[in-house]
Design an enzyme around this catalytic site. Sequence first.
Site, PDB file in Angstrom:
ATOM      1  N   ASP A   1       0.848  -1.174   0.000  1.00 44.62           N
ATOM      2  CA  ASP A   1       0.000   0.000   0.000  1.00 44.62           C
ATOM      3  C   ASP A   1       0.895   1.239   0.000  1.00 44.62           C
ATOM      4  OD1 ASP A   1      -2.500   1.501   0.424  1.00 44.62           O
ATOM      5  OD2 ASP A   1      -1.653   1.894   2.406  1.00 44.62           O
TER       6      ASP A   1
ATOM      7  N   ASP B   1      -0.327   5.216   0.716  1.00 46.93           N
ATOM      8  CA  ASP B   1      -0.669   6.195   1.744  1.00 46.93           C
ATOM      9  C   ASP B   1      -0.725   5.532   3.119  1.00 46.93           C
ATOM     10  OD1 ASP B   1      -1.214   8.561   0.030  1.00 46.93           O
ATOM     11  OD2 ASP B   1      -2.793   7.289  -0.771  1.00 46.93           O
TER      12      ASP B   1
ATOM     13  N   ASP C   1      -1.643  -0.404   5.985  1.00 38.94           N
ATOM     14  CA  ASP C   1      -1.915   0.227   7.279  1.00 38.94           C
ATOM     15  C   ASP C   1      -3.380   0.197   7.666  1.00 38.94           C
ATOM     16  OD1 ASP C   1      -2.328   2.226   5.107  1.00 38.94           O
ATOM     17  OD2 ASP C   1      -2.955   3.482   6.792  1.00 38.94           O
TER      18      ASP C   1
END
Length: 336
Positions: free
Chosen positions: A17, A19, A214
């Site tokens: 991922d 961001d 996240d």
Amino acid sequence: MTEPRTLLDDYDALLLDLDGTVYRGGEAVPGAAEAVASAREQGVAVRFVTNNASRAPQQVAEHLSQLGFGAAVREVSTSAQAAAAVLATRVPAGSSVLVLGTEALADEVRSVGLVPVRTAEGAVAVVQGLSQDLGWRHLAEACVAIRAGAQWVACNVDATLPTERGQLPGNGALVAALRTATGVEPVVAGKPARPLMDQAVASTDATRPLVVGDRLDTDIAGARAAGLDSLLVLTGVSTPVELLAAQEELRPTHVSADLSCVLRPAAESAVGPRPQWTVLVEDGVLSAAAAGAGDSLDLLRALCAAWWAAGGGTPELRAEDGAAKAALIDLGLANS
């Protein structure tokens, strides 16, 4: 002497991922660039898999390179690409598609033989991705088209977007507005849905990829839906409180403070018991006591293993000594 095996040795691709995982806005997450460089050195494929549909793969790669990741365009998989691919299977070539999003999303629509438009007239489909310039008039056009029967594909349904300023509204917040206005559910292309993850895996020819992110509700859920192992890093959205209470479909294989854990033995980040901590579940209470010099993240991994095995849910936590209390406070699981 043989070098000890690391987490990287157990996988042939990292599906990362962006961001909140490798960067936050214009800042790289500490240790992430070094971990990515080590993966490439060991022949582990790297794919930057992002739900953010606002930028073209070339722009994403350039941004990553500016932050020290040296990314190639082929290493980037976006939800805009996945959404365009989904549209191509659902509407005839040459169809008009109302684009709610940036020109990068419009370009992806164009690349699969469809015609991007900005008004509802003649549109047989609507594709929605994040744009900082999106306003009421754009949503109104999409509302008209969807209510008239146009198919609706959302690049992602992330409620928030992590930035250096904190959590800001994501595409999902704007998808929710259209959902409320139309009563229709979109087809989702990005994580946790399968299209984006499948696209990323196929591009690597990997047989054992590791998904890193996240967010429990997108990255980890997407990995679970695709049957892949996952690593939750605590550098973005999801917190230890959310992790401990996570339902089965949101539970990662590994948990770490950041991406640097891929350079250490897999057992260090794996969710499971820890000899430094005694963790028990009795009468619905999850208790912890120090059995050695353990850190707070090891306690979190042990707590998750015990609590999930007992059925999960929102636990009542109890610290049996000062070390456990301090660790729970550090994790945000107890008040000081």
